[in-house]
Write a protein that holds these residues in place. Structure first.
Motif: not given
Length: 558
Positions: A88-100, A116-126
């Motif tokens: 969530x902190x990662x995606x709160x910064x514009x232009x970042x994506x989270x590697x699961x 491989x397939x990053x999370x790019x929206x806050x809703x996917x963090x769950x």
């Protein structure tokens, strides 16, 4: 040398000027006396190439012939803005994506991505802690489409496993209440007076946290029987069955998802994605967890017969070597000859004296108002069932929830109450029907929206299952979808709270064999199209010509 550097950098997309000095054998060396000069020339090249490329690397030769590698990041900030340690902190910064799997936040424009397939929206963090992410399956995005193509091309040439059938002294007939084997088609104990509960989940095997929520919600119903109506993704391998059906962790960071167990019966039907790998996952890992012997079966009481069909075994063209040609597209999904023979000779489905209600379960849909229909099994059943016989038919394959009027397919003599429940766990892209004459209601709600390859958002619908409860001659059917956690869909689905979006009942007339239908509740969550009709609606499947220009990304099976 500056021109050479500029040429080497221009085509590449990575601004630190960092000299990485290695010998030809890869051993670190001390900077040579001429290294500052090389660096100066390289810097001049950077000025030329910078206008053409923001990031990149280049290599040049030292005077002694060894390699020298430079990397640059043109005008990048000196601090790492994508250095967060949680999603969530990662995606709160514009232009970042989270590697699961890597638990890493990285810049969206990183040329050397580890995701491989990053999370790019806050809703996917769950959903980050489950084996797979919902967005991984959206083939409208390049990375995800590549996964489908790559995995399919690898496993479709794997050996096709022999088709499992019931051997001597085993009929494939079982008592509904106890699960004990039966020897004859007319057998079956009385339906339990207090009700017998069945949880039917279709297209559930995604390994996502959405699938986990649906599994846990189904388990809360304390079902006597659980049925999976086919498809473990991507391609039904043993590993994918272990993680997406058996609950084995995918890695240290991502846990597997388990299919809910029935108190009496747990059974997995075959889906077309299981066929892609030659059924290695279903026949080995799946059967090992359910205890079943085949992909078809019948459970009987004195008033009802629940019949699982195999519409997947022949759903892709198969050559004489058993290789599946997925690129050619699906067939009309007929049942294997062994199943047709079993239905005719063992189940005795054509016996006009048997007035029990019939509930069919399959992966493929005999009718679909949203896409192509697969009438192969329906045409085979037409040769077996008594003329005018009514059946209730639950199916998946298309990832949507739809309730239809009772229909008669063009050219067929029996009547179907079709129920599309393909919302078990696969991301169900919200669809609109292409034909509406038989549609009573469907679910068009948006659970979350995921970025698409075209920069737009792909609307994903709600996941859920069907709960069937048998009370003597009556069958009650509830259509259940998961609620958003704490009322906020950005937090994912709840494992405890759900909504019954529709409730209906069927009562079998044991004299005529007919079915009386009653709609008990139709919630505001569903989009209503037509009222339930007293008369049978005559329909034809959607022709391929009607699908010209259709967005195939809406239906992963296309």
């Amino acid at each position: 040398l500056g021109a050479q550097v500029a040429r080497s950098m221009a085509p590449t997309p990575p601004v630190e000027l960092e000299g990485l000095l290695e010998s030809g054998e890869g051993e670190a060396t001390r900077p040579r006396r001429w290294a500052p000069a090389v660096a100066a020339i390289a810097a001049a090249g950077l000025l030329v190439a910078g206008a053409l490329s923001r990031r990149g690397t280049f290599a040049s030769s030292r005077l002694d012939g060894s390699a020298q590698l430079f990397s640059y990041d043109w005008m990048a900030p000196s601090t790492n803005r994508c250095g967060s340690s949680n999603c969530s902190t990662c995606l709160s910064v514009g232009g970042c994506r989270w590697c699961v799997a890597e638990r890493k936040c990285e810049d969206e424009s990183a040329a050397d991505s580890v995701c491989a397939t990053p999370i790019t929206t806050m809703g996917q963090c769950s959903g980050q802690y489950c084996a797979y992410q919902m967005a991984e399956y959206l083939n409208s995005r390049a990375g995800e489409a590549n996964q489908w193509v790559e995995q399919t091309s690898i496993v479709q040439v794997h050996p096709l496993q022999p088709f499992p059938t019931y051997q001597a002294h085993s009929t494939g007939l079982f008592d509904l209440a106890t699960g004990r084997p039966l020897s004859k088609a007319d057998e079956g104990d009385p339906t339990p007076a207090l009700g017998y509960t069945i949880a039917a989940l279709a297209d559930w095997g995604s390994g996502t946290c959405a699938a986990r929520s649906v599994s846990r919600l189904a388990a809360l119903a304390k079902p006597d029987m659980t049925l999976h109506l086919g498809d473990v993704y991507y391609v039904g391998t043993v590993d994918q069955y272990e993680t997406n059906f058996g609950g084995v962790h995918r890695n240290a960071m991502q846990e597997g998802v388990s299919f809910p167990k029935g108190k009496v019966v747990t059974f997995a039907l075959a889906g077309n994605h299981d066929l892609i790998s030659g059924f290695s996952g279903l026949y080995v890992s799946g059967f090992g967890r359910t205890g079943q012997r085949a992909t078809y079966a019948a459970w009987q009481s004195d008033k009802w017969r629940i019949i699982a069909l195999d519409t997947a075994r022949l759903s892709y063209p198969i050559d004489k070597h058993g290789i599946r040609n997925v690129a050619e597209g699906e067939t009309d999904a007929p049942m294997p000859g062994e199943v047709v023979q079993w239905l005719t000779e063992v189940v005795r489905l054509g016996d006009p004296q048997d007035k029990r209600g019939i509930i069919l379960m399959s992966h493929h849909q005999p009718y679909d108002a949203f896409g192509a229909s697969y009438t192969g099994a329906a045409r085979q059943l037409n040769e077996i069932l008594p003329k005018g016989k009514e059946v209730i038919w639950f199916f998946g394959h298309n990832n949507a929830l739809a309730i239809y009027n009772k229909i008669q397919l063009e050219g067929l003599d029996f009547v179907i109450h079709p129920r599309l429940i393909g919302i078990g766990g696969f991301p169900s892209v919200v669809q609109e029907p292409k034909r509406t004459e038989a549609v009573v209601a469907y679910d068009a709600r948006t659970y979350q929206s995921f970025p698409d390859a075209d920069g737009l958002s792909r609307r994903i619908g709600f996941n859920g299952f069907a709960k069937l409860v048998l009370f003597s001659e009556r069958l009650d059917v509830s259509y259940v979808t998961a609620d958003c956690s704490n009322g906020d869909c950005a937090e994912g689905f709840s494992d405890e709270d759900s909504t019954t979006v529709a409730l209906e009942s069927f009562t079998v007339d044991l004299v005529s064999g007919g079915l009386e239908h009653q709609s008990l509740y139709m919630g505001p969550e569903l989009t209503k199209v037509n009222d339930f009709a007293a008369e049978v609606v005559s329909v034809a499947g959607i022709a391929e010509s009607d699908l010209t220009g259709y967005d195939a990304a809406l239906n992963h099976y296309d």
